[in-house]
Every structure is written in C-alpha cells, then in structure tokens.
Design a protein around this motif. Structure first.
Motif, short mmCIF file in Angstrom:
data_model
loop_
_atom_site.label_atom_id
_atom_site.label_comp_id
_atom_site.label_asym_id
_atom_site.label_seq_id
_atom_site.Cartn_x
_atom_site.Cartn_y
_atom_site.Cartn_z
N GLN A 126 7.56 9.22 -9.69
CA GLN A 126 9.13 8.70 -9.77
C GLN A 126 9.23 8.37 -11.32
N SER A 127 10.36 8.45 -11.94
CA SER A 127 10.66 8.02 -13.01
C SER A 127 11.99 7.29 -13.19
N ASN A 128 12.19 6.77 -14.44
CA ASN A 128 13.60 6.14 -14.70
C ASN A 128 13.90 5.00 -13.74
N ILE A 129 12.89 3.99 -13.64
CA ILE A 129 13.15 2.91 -12.78
C ILE A 129 13.13 1.59 -13.66
N LEU A 130 14.09 0.92 -13.06
CA LEU A 130 14.18 -0.68 -13.57
C LEU A 130 14.08 -1.67 -12.37
N PHE A 131 13.29 -2.70 -13.07
CA PHE A 131 13.33 -3.96 -12.07
C PHE A 131 13.88 -4.80 -12.98
N ASP A 132 14.70 -5.83 -12.37
CA ASP A 132 15.49 -7.03 -13.15
C ASP A 132 15.65 -8.14 -12.38
N GLU A 133 14.92 -9.21 -12.73
CA GLU A 133 14.99 -10.32 -11.97
C GLU A 133 14.27 -10.46 -10.54
N ILE A 134 13.16 -9.88 -10.60
CA ILE A 134 12.37 -9.67 -9.40
C ILE A 134 11.00 -10.59 -9.79
N VAL A 135 10.56 -11.30 -8.47
CA VAL A 135 9.43 -11.77 -8.70
C VAL A 135 8.55 -11.05 -7.61
N PHE A 136 7.29 -10.53 -8.14
CA PHE A 136 6.07 -9.99 -7.40
C PHE A 136 4.97 -10.99 -6.94
N GLU A 137 4.93 -11.16 -5.87
CA GLU A 137 3.82 -12.25 -5.51
C GLU A 137 2.96 -12.01 -4.38
N LYS A 138 1.72 -12.26 -4.32
CA LYS A 138 0.76 -12.29 -3.18
C LYS A 138 0.47 -10.88 -2.64
#
Length: 170
Positions: A126-138
């Motif tokens: 995939q392309s053209n993806i935005l993550f904004d104000e996300i926490v990735f954990e564990k």
C-alpha cells in the motif's frame, strides 16, 4: 446529442471519514462519534473500499485481536489515521494531543511479552498512508516460528511507498 439524466454528477475524489471509538454505543457504522465503529479492524475493512479514507480514533487502547498473535491491523492505501480524539470533535484542531490513542499488541497476560501480537500493524504494497497521534506498543515477535514474524513488532512495512508518521510513539 447528449442526454443528462441528472441523478449523478462526478465531483472527483471525495474524502470519506470513519469514526472509531471502543466505547461507542450507537449504530456501529462509523458515520459519527455517536455511531462510531468499536473495532478498528472493521473500520479498516470499510476504509479499504473508499478512495481517500480518513479514520478518526477516540482515545483508548485498540488490540488487533484479543486471542491470536498472528492478527494485525492491515492498513489500506490512501488512508489517514488520526488519534487523540475525546469523541466529540468536529475538526482536527480540536484534538488534545496527548498520546492516549494506543494500538497495542498486549493481547495475552499483562506484562508477559511472549504472548503478544507479532505485529500490531502491517502495510504491504500500500501507499500514501498517514499515522497521526498514534502510540504503537507491546508488539513482540518473541517465540515466532517464521523470521518475518520476528521483525517489525510495532509495524511491519514491506513493498510500500509514502508512509508518514507524525506525533507518533513507538
């Protein structure tokens, strides 16, 4: 000549928004905060059929699957995922940016990593993806049988172009 029946006019690509809130109690169709989808995986499936999906996520902890380490959030192309919402905002600028929208792989016993999701999210092709104000954990590839499951515990990215992370934590 030309015949125009007037029922449909093409306006070009349109932004399509889905609301996600694990605590919502409405229709679960993503059309508003009151009717927010409670499962991010269902929102991502719905977004995969849209041309320019935008997902607004309320604060909370979202798990790919509470029981299966091999399940992850699969992100569709052209998708923007925004976290940090209380669940009543109508504009992005109204968000409280405080890191409380969490994508977590902690699906097993709390504090034990060898039963967590191999990958929290995955982007492949995939392309053209935005993550904004996300926490990735564990996320944890510990005890994974395949080498590919041992890599990319927060987010596994392959064969992909133009992924942006803003205000995110890993």
């Amino acid at each position: 000549g030309t015949i125009d029946i007037g029922a449909y006019e093409y306006l070009g690509p349109q932004l399509q928004r889905l609301y996600v809130d694990i605590n919502a109690t409405g229709a679960n169709n993503g059309t508003s905060w009151n009717n927010a989808i409670t499962d991010l995986n269902l929102a991502l499936i719905a977004a995969s059929g849209m041309s320019n999906p935008e997902i607004w996520m309320a604060k909370g902890t979202y798990l790919p699957d509470p029981f299966d380490r091999q399940v992850y959030f699969e992100i569709p192309s052209n998708c923007s995922i925004y976290g940090g919402f209380d669940g009543n905002e109508s504009t992005l600028s109204q968000r409280a940016l405080n890191g409380e929208t969490i994508l977590s792989g902690d699906i097993g016993a709390v504090g034990i990593t060898n039963d967590n999701s191999f990958h929290i999210a995955r982007v492949d092709g995939q392309s053209n993806i935005l993550f904004d104000e996300i926490v990735f954990e564990k996320g944890s590839g510990e005890l994974a049988l395949s080498n590919s499951d041992k890599e990319g515990s927060a987010i596994r990215i392959e064969n992909t172009g133009d992924i942006r992370f803003t205000n995110c934590e890993f």
